[in-house]
Design a protein around this motif. Structure first.
Motif, PDB file in Angstrom:
ATOM      1  N   THR A 116      -7.568   4.662   2.152  1.00 13.24           N
ATOM      2  CA  THR A 116      -7.807   5.647   0.858  1.00 13.24           C
ATOM      3  C   THR A 116      -6.449   6.236   0.450  1.00 13.24           C
ATOM      4  O   THR A 116      -5.975   6.105  -0.244  1.00 13.24           O
ATOM      5  N   ASP A 117      -6.706   7.467   1.313  1.00  8.25           N
ATOM      6  CA  ASP A 117      -5.398   8.370   0.574  1.00  8.25           C
ATOM      7  C   ASP A 117      -3.735   7.872   1.044  1.00  8.25           C
ATOM      8  O   ASP A 117      -3.384   8.399   0.259  1.00  8.25           O
ATOM      9  N   THR A 120      -3.790   6.092  -2.311  1.00 11.29           N
ATOM     10  CA  THR A 120      -3.839   6.440  -3.181  1.00 11.29           C
ATOM     11  C   THR A 120      -2.520   8.269  -3.818  1.00 11.29           C
ATOM     12  O   THR A 120      -2.090   7.525  -4.988  1.00 11.29           O
ATOM     13  N   SER A 121      -1.918   8.044  -2.370  1.00  8.56           N
ATOM     14  CA  SER A 121      -0.992   8.634  -2.645  1.00  8.56           C
ATOM     15  C   SER A 121       0.350   7.958  -2.543  1.00  8.56           C
ATOM     16  O   SER A 121       2.098   8.810  -2.788  1.00  8.56           O
TER      17      SER A 121
END
Length: 377
Positions: A116-117, A120-121
Motif C-alpha cells: 500500500t505504501d 500511494t507514494s
C-alpha cells in the motif's frame, strides 16, 4: 484525416520501431494483433529487426544475436518465458517493452504482499522497473550487459476513425448468473478472481495512458457492477488522480456491462457487412478481431482443414498500408450492404479484366455479380 486514437497508436509504435534496430524481436499474440493493424510483420523487418519470433519458452536467439526486444503484456507466464529465452540465448542487450502499465505489473509481481505504501507514494512504476531489470540481469548472467524496461501502451487498435477495440481484453466478461438485477449491490475488486481483477486494472491503466496522451479528463458514466469496478479504478487509482490534475479536455466515458448490452446499443451490430463476415468466417490465427480468408481458390492446392492447414496460409481483410483497402474496410463497418457491393464492384471493374460489364449494364450489384467479376479471366 486520422483520428486522435489512430495517432495515439501510430506514435507509440514509432517508439517501438526506434528500439528494434539490430534486434531479434519476441512478441506475444495480443501485441502481434495490435501490430497487424498498424502494418504487420514487415514493419518490424523493414525497421531493422533481424528476426521476429513468438514469445514462447521454447524459442531462443542464435549465438551471433546479442540484442533482443520483448513485446509483451507482461503477465507472470510471459515474464517466465522471457527469463527462459534469455537464459538459453547469448544476449547482452535486452529491452523489455511492457504493454501493461508498470504500476499494475508491480501489483501482480507482489500479489499477496502489503504494498500500500509503495502504491500511494507513486513509487510502483520505479519499483516494477527495478524488479524487471533485475530479472533480465540475472537471466543474462554476464558481467557486460545492458537492460532497459519501458512501458508502451500497445493495448488498442483503431480499424476506422470511429471504432476503438482492445484485443488483450476481448475475453473480459461480467459474471452472469441468470438474472440482470443482482441480489446485492456490494461488490469489490477482491470478490473477483485474480485474472478478472488483473484485467480490470490493466484496462484501466491502458485507458489512463490514452487519456493522458490526449489530455483527456473524463466524466464517467457506467451501467452494471463489472463496469462500476472499472470506473472505480479510473476514479481512485493514484496514477489516474495525478493525471486528472494536469489534463484539461473534458470527455464523457460510458461503460456498460456486456451482459446488459442485449439490445445492441452499439451501432456495429449485424447490420454491418463486417459483422456478418466475423460471424461466418473463422478467426485469423491468434487474432480476435480479424477473419481468415480461404486463399485456395487463387491457386492449385488442396487444404483439408482451413485455416489451420499449414499448406496454405489464410488471407485477411485488413491491410493497413493499402488506402483502397482501408476505405473498403470502413465501408464494411459503417455502410449498408448495397453501398459495400457498389464500392467493391467499382474497384474490381478498374482492373484490367476482359469483358468486364460496366455498372450501366447491371440492374443491381449483388454478391453474385461481384463473385462473377472476381473469377473472370
Amino acid at each position: 484525416m486520422s483520428s486522435p486514437l489512430k495517432e495515439f497508436n501510430k506514435n507509440w509504435w514509432i517508439e517501438v520501431y526506434n528500439r528494434i534496430i539490430g534486434a531479434i524481436v519476441f512478441i506475444d499474440d495480443c501485441t502481434a494483433e495490435s501490430l497487424h493493424w498498424d502494418g504487420g510483420l514487415f514493419n518490424l523487418l523493414q525497421g531493422g529487426a533481424v528476426g521476429v519470433k513468438s514469445l514462447s519458452p521454447f524459442e531462443f536467439g542464435l549465438k551471433e544475436q546479442h540484442k533482443a526486444v520483448f513485446l509483451t503484456q507482461a503477465t507472470s507466464n510471459q515474464l517466465q518465458s522471457i527469463k527462459d529465452i534469455v537464459s538459453n540465448s547469448n544476449f547482452t542487450h535486452c529491452i523489455l517493452i511492457s504493454c501493461a502499465s508498470l504500476d499494475v505489473v508491480y501489483l501482480e509481481l507482489n500479489e499477496g504482499k502489503d504494498v500500500t505504501d509503495v502504491i500511494t507514494s507513486g513509487k510502483a512504476v520505479s519499483e516494477a522497473t527495478k524488479e524487471l531489470e533485475r530479472m533480465l540481469k540475472d537471466a543474462i548472467g554476464k558481467e557486460q550487459y545492458a537492460v532497459e524496461v519501458i512501458y508502451i501502451p500497445l493495448f488498442s487498435i483503431t480499424p476506422t476513425n470511429v471504432l476503438f477495440l482492445t484485443p488483450p481484453y476481448h475475453n473480459m466478461y461480467p459474471k452472469y448468473e441468470g438474472r440482470l438485477t443482482p441480489d446485492s449491490n456490494s461488490v469489490d475488486l477482491y470478490s473477483l478472481s485474480h485474472n478478472e481483477r488483473s484485467a480490470i486494472r490493466r484496462l484501466a491503466g491502458g485507458l489512463n495512458s490514452l487519456f493522458e496522451s490526449l489530455s483527456y479528463r473524463e466524466e464517467i458514466f457506467y451501467m452494471g457492477q463489472f463496469s462500476s469496478l472499472l470506473a472505480g479504478v479510473l476514479e481512485n487509482s493514484p496514477v489516474c488522480i495525478a493525471r486528472k490534475k494536469t489534463c484539461t479536455t473534458p470527455i464523457s466515458l460510458v461503460i456498460i456491462d456486456r451482459t446488459l448490452d442485449l439490445c445492441g446499443v452499439t451501432s456495429h451490430s449485424t447490420e454491418s457487412v463486417m459483422d456478418r463476415m466475423i460471424a461466418v468466417l473463422p478467426r485469423f490465427p491468434g487474432h480476435s478481431n480479424e477473419v481468415a480468408v480461404d486463399m485456395t481458390p487463387l491457386c492449385q492446392v488442396t487444404v483439408v482443414s482451413h485455416p489451420d492447414d499449414i499448406q496454405m496460409s489464410p488471407g485477411c481483410v485488413y491491410h493497413a498500408n493499402d488506402d483502397s483497402c482501408l476505405q473498403t474496410y470502413d465501408y464494411m463497418i459503417n455502410k449498408s450492404q448495397k453501398e459495400v457491393m457498389l464500392d467493391l464492384y467499382n474497384k474490381l471493374s478498374k482492373l484490367d479484366l476482359p469483358k468486364s460489364p460496366g455498372l450501366k449494364t447491371l440492374l443491381k450489384v449483388t454478391p453474385q455479380s461481384v463473385e462473377k467479376l472476381v473469377i473472370m479471366k
